[in-house]
Design an enzyme around this catalytic site. Structure first.
Site, PDB file in Angstrom:
ATOM      1  N   LYS A 145      10.252  -2.735  12.127  1.00  0.00           N
ATOM      2  CA  LYS A 145       8.845  -3.009  12.455  1.00  0.00           C
ATOM      3  C   LYS A 145       8.545  -2.668  13.904  1.00  0.00           C
ATOM      4  O   LYS A 145       7.474  -2.164  14.224  1.00  0.00           O
ATOM      5  CB  LYS A 145       8.520  -4.477  12.178  1.00  0.00           C
ATOM      6  CG  LYS A 145       8.436  -4.760  10.697  1.00  0.00           C
ATOM      7  CD  LYS A 145       8.233  -6.205  10.399  1.00  0.00           C
ATOM      8  CE  LYS A 145       8.189  -6.405   8.885  1.00  0.00           C
ATOM      9  NZ  LYS A 145       8.025  -7.761   8.486  1.00  0.00           N
ATOM     10  N   LYS A 163      12.004   3.849   0.255  1.00  0.00           N
ATOM     11  CA  LYS A 163      11.479   2.833  -0.671  1.00  0.00           C
ATOM     12  C   LYS A 163       9.956   2.937  -0.693  1.00  0.00           C
ATOM     13  O   LYS A 163       9.336   3.303   0.320  1.00  0.00           O
ATOM     14  CB  LYS A 163      11.933   1.427  -0.263  1.00  0.00           C
ATOM     15  CG  LYS A 163      11.234   0.883   0.938  1.00  0.00           C
ATOM     16  CD  LYS A 163      11.281  -0.647   1.029  1.00  0.00           C
ATOM     17  CE  LYS A 163      10.317  -1.024   2.152  1.00  0.00           C
ATOM     18  NZ  LYS A 163      10.081  -2.374   2.421  1.00  0.00           N
ATOM     19  N   LYS A 201       3.527   0.737   1.324  1.00  0.00           N
ATOM     20  CA  LYS A 201       2.184   1.121   1.752  1.00  0.00           C
ATOM     21  C   LYS A 201       2.230   1.718   3.160  1.00  0.00           C
ATOM     22  O   LYS A 201       1.526   2.686   3.451  1.00  0.00           O
ATOM     23  CB  LYS A 201       1.276  -0.114   1.725  1.00  0.00           C
ATOM     24  CG  LYS A 201      -0.162   0.252   1.865  1.00  0.00           C
ATOM     25  CD  LYS A 201      -1.031  -0.607   1.000  1.00  0.00           C
ATOM     26  CE  LYS A 201      -2.457  -0.105   1.101  1.00  0.00           C
ATOM     27  NZ  LYS A 201      -3.400  -0.944   0.434  1.00  0.00           N
TER      28      LYS A 201
HETATM   29  P1  TYM Z   1       6.002  -7.558   0.559  1.00  0.00           P
HETATM   30  O1  TYM Z   1       4.604  -8.050   0.584  1.00  0.00           O
HETATM   31  O2  TYM Z   1       6.333  -6.368   1.369  1.00  0.00           O
HETATM   32  O3  TYM Z   1       6.436  -7.252  -0.924  1.00  0.00           O
HETATM   33  C1  TYM Z   1       6.243  -8.172  -1.988  1.00  0.00           C
HETATM   34  C2  TYM Z   1       7.417  -8.087  -2.941  1.00  0.00           C
HETATM   35  O4  TYM Z   1       7.544  -6.744  -3.447  1.00  0.00           O
HETATM   36  C3  TYM Z   1       8.888  -6.291  -3.246  1.00  0.00           C
HETATM   37  N1  TYM Z   1       8.858  -4.852  -2.982  1.00  0.00           N
HETATM   38  C4  TYM Z   1       9.680  -3.970  -3.565  1.00  0.00           C
HETATM   39  N2  TYM Z   1      10.651  -4.119  -4.473  1.00  0.00           N
HETATM   40  C5  TYM Z   1      11.302  -2.998  -4.876  1.00  0.00           C
HETATM   41  N3  TYM Z   1      11.016  -1.761  -4.410  1.00  0.00           N
HETATM   42  C6  TYM Z   1      10.053  -1.557  -3.497  1.00  0.00           C
HETATM   43  N4  TYM Z   1       9.763  -0.343  -3.069  1.00  0.00           N
HETATM   44  C7  TYM Z   1       9.334  -2.692  -3.025  1.00  0.00           C
HETATM   45  N5  TYM Z   1       8.330  -2.867  -2.131  1.00  0.00           N
HETATM   46  C8  TYM Z   1       8.065  -4.193  -2.120  1.00  0.00           C
HETATM   47  C9  TYM Z   1       9.368  -7.042  -2.007  1.00  0.00           C
HETATM   48  O5  TYM Z   1      10.763  -7.084  -1.949  1.00  0.00           O
HETATM   49  C10 TYM Z   1       8.750  -8.398  -2.222  1.00  0.00           C
HETATM   50  O6  TYM Z   1       9.541  -9.203  -3.043  1.00  0.00           O
HETATM   51  N6  TYM Z   1       8.299 -10.695   3.688  1.00  0.00           N
HETATM   52  C11 TYM Z   1       7.791 -10.571   2.343  1.00  0.00           C
HETATM   53  C12 TYM Z   1       6.745 -11.609   1.989  1.00  0.00           C
HETATM   54  C13 TYM Z   1       7.195 -13.034   2.078  1.00  0.00           C
HETATM   55  C14 TYM Z   1       8.103 -13.690   1.201  1.00  0.00           C
HETATM   56  C15 TYM Z   1       8.145 -15.036   1.657  1.00  0.00           C
HETATM   57  C16 TYM Z   1       8.874 -13.266   0.114  1.00  0.00           C
HETATM   58  C17 TYM Z   1       6.764 -13.948   2.988  1.00  0.00           C
HETATM   59  N7  TYM Z   1       7.341 -15.172   2.723  1.00  0.00           N
HETATM   60  C18 TYM Z   1       8.973 -15.975   1.012  1.00  0.00           C
HETATM   61  C19 TYM Z   1       9.676 -14.210  -0.520  1.00  0.00           C
HETATM   62  C20 TYM Z   1       9.726 -15.554  -0.069  1.00  0.00           C
HETATM   63  C21 TYM Z   1       7.128  -9.192   2.221  1.00  0.00           C
HETATM   64  O7  TYM Z   1       6.680  -8.632   3.199  1.00  0.00           O
HETATM   65  O8  TYM Z   1       6.995  -8.750   0.935  1.00  0.00           O
END
Ligand code: TYM
Length: 339
Positions: free
Chosen positions: A128, A208, A211
Site C-alpha cells: 500500500k 490477483k 480494483k
Molecule cells: P477486500 O475488500 O479487499 O476484499 C474482500 C474479500 O474478497 C477477497 N478477495 C479475493 N479473493 C480471491 N482472489 C482475489 N483476487 C480477491 N480479491 C479480493 C479478499 O480476500 C476478502 O476476503 N482487509 C480486508 C477487509 C477487512 C476484513 C476485516 C476481512 C477488514 N476487516 C475482518 C476479514 C475480517 C479487505 O481489504 O478485503
C-alpha cells in the site's frame, strides 16, 4: 473449508458456544469476480449453518477514499451487492463498520499490545505504501490492527477470506494471543476459511484480481461491460496461432470455466486439441458469467432503487450486534483496569 471443531478446544468460558463467523469487505463499489469466488461464496455458505456477521468496512476505506459522497454511495452499493449475491439479512447480520464505533476503541487497545515491527513487516503495508506514496497515512500501518479488532469484537473464530488476507489474519492471531497473554484468555484465535479459489487472477492473468490494479471482471456490471472485460483476458501466452494446442491448466479463462458450468473438462479438451480457440472460450465464459449473475443483478438494481429499505437493513444489523460489542468492551475494560 477449515474444520470448525478445531477451534473449540481452548475456548475461554466467555466465548460464544457456537463458532461465530465474521468477515469484512471494503466499500469499493460493486464486487468483482475475485471477491465472489474468493470470499463471498463462502460468506453465503457459512451463513446457512453458523451465526454469521458481515461488515462493510468503511473505516478501513478511509485510508484511501477521501471523498465523503463516494464513500457513502459505495458503502450502500457494497451492502446491496452482498444481499444480491445471496446474503439473507434474516439469517445473518450485515452492518456498516462505522455504525459500531466500539471497534475503534478495541483497535486502540490492540495498538498497545502490538509491536510496531509486526506492522512494518506486513507485506500489505509495504504494497500500500508503494501504491500511494503521496498518502502514507498512519491508518495504512494500523490497518491490520483495526481488522483484528473487527474480528475480535464479536469474538469470531472463523473468518472467510481470500488468500491475500492471510497475513492480516496471522497478525490478528498474534494480536489476540498477545492480549490474552497479558490480560487473560479473552479472545479466540480465529482461523481462515478459504474457498476452492482463494486467489483469483485478474484479466492480465498474472496479478490477483483487484480494483486498484484495474484488472477486474465486475460481476454485477452491465452485460456489455462484462463482455468487454472477459474479452480482454490474457489466455495461454504460448498459444500463438489458432491451430496451436492450448494448455487449459495454465489458462485463466479455462480455469474460470470450472466455476460456471459442469462441463469444463469438455471445454479444456477442446482447447488441448485446438478444436476451439481462445476467443470461443472467452465468449462462452462471458455469456455464462452474465447468465449466472443475472438474478443477482436484478436484485441489486431493486435494492439500489430503495435506499430506505437498504438503510433499515443496515440499521438493524448494527443494532443486532450492539449488545455483543458492548459486552466484549465491558470485559476488555474490566480486564485492563479501565473505568
Ligand atoms: P477486500 O475488500 O479487499 O476484499 C474482500 C474479500 O474478497 C477477497 N478477495 C479475493 N479473493 C480471491 N482472489 C482475489 N483476487 C480477491 N480479491 C479480493 C479478499 O480476500 C476478502 O476476503 N482487509 C480486508 C477487509 C477487512 C476484513 C476485516 C476481512 C477488514 N476487516 C475482518 C476479514 C475480517 C479487505 O481489504 O478485503
Amino acid at each position: 473449508m477449515t474444520d470448525a471443531a478445531a477451534t473449540t478446544a481452548t475456548r475461554p468460558s466467555s466465548l460464544p458456544v457456537k463458532p461465530r463467523i465474521y468477515s469484512g469487505i471494503q466499500p469499493t463499489g460493486r464486487p468483482h469476480l475475485g471477491n465472489d469466488l474468493g470470499a463471498i461464496r463462502n460468506y453465503v455458505a457459512l451463513s446457512q449453518t453458523y451465526e454469521a456477521i458481515y461488515c462493510v468496512v468503511d473505516y478501513h476505506a478511509l485510508t484511501h477514499v477521501h471523498d465523503p459522497e463516494l464513500l457513502r454511495r459505495q458503502t450502500l452499493e457494497m451492502a446491496a451487492a452482498l444481499i444480491a449475491l445471496g446474503l439473507d439479512p434474516e439469517r445473518c447480520t450485515i452492518f456498516v463498520q462505522s455504525d459500531r464505533p466500539e471497534v475503534t476503541e478495541l483497535c486502540w487497545v490492540f495498538n498497545t499490545v502490538t509491536p510496531v515491527g509486526w506492522l512494518q513487516r506486513t507485506p500489505t503495508y509495504k504494497e500500500k505504501r508503494a501504491n500511494q506514496p503521496d498518502d502514507v497515512n498512519h491508518g495504512l500501518l494500523t490497518y491490520p490492527v483495526l481488522q483484528a479488532a473487527d474480528i475480535a469484537l464479536p469474538k469470531a473464530s472463523l473468518v472467510p477470506i481470500g488468500r491475500d488476507q492471510a497475513p492480516h489474519l496471522e497478525l490478528t492471531r498474534e494480536i489476540v494471543r498477545a492480549f490474552n497473554a497479558r490480560y487473560g484468555e479473552t479472545f479466540p484465535e480465529p482461523q481462515a476459511v478459504y474457498t476452492e479459489s482463494p486467489t483469483v487472477l485478474g484479466t492480465d492473468g498474472v496479478k490477483k484480481m483487484s480494483k486498484s490494479i484495474g484488472n477486474t471482471i465486475e460481476v454485477l456490471g452491465e452485460p456489455e461491460v462484462i463482455r468487454k472485460q472477459v474479452m480482454s483476458m490474457v489466455t495461454d501466452t504460448q498459444r500463438i496461432m489458432r491451430a496451436d494446442p492450448g494448455r487449459p491448466e495454465v489458462c485463466n479463462v479455462c480455469r474460470m470455466h470450472r466455476f460456471f458450468g459442469d462441463d469444463y473438462e469438455e471445454i479444456w479438451a477442446g482447447e488441448r486439441t485446438a478444436r476451439t480457440g481462445c476467443v470461443d472460450t472467452k465468449k462462452l465464459l462471458a455469456e455464462r458469467i452474465i447468465a449466472h449473475y443475472a438474478p443477482a443483478r436484478e436484485t441489486y438494481r431493486e435494492l439500489i432503487a430503495d435506499p430506505i429499505k437498504l438503510r433499515r437493513i443496515l440499521d438493524e444489523g448494527a443494532e443486532r450486534i450492539r449488545p455483543i460489542a458492548q459486552e466484549t468492551m465491558a470485559e476488555v475494560r474490566e480486564r485492563m483496569g479501565l473505568r
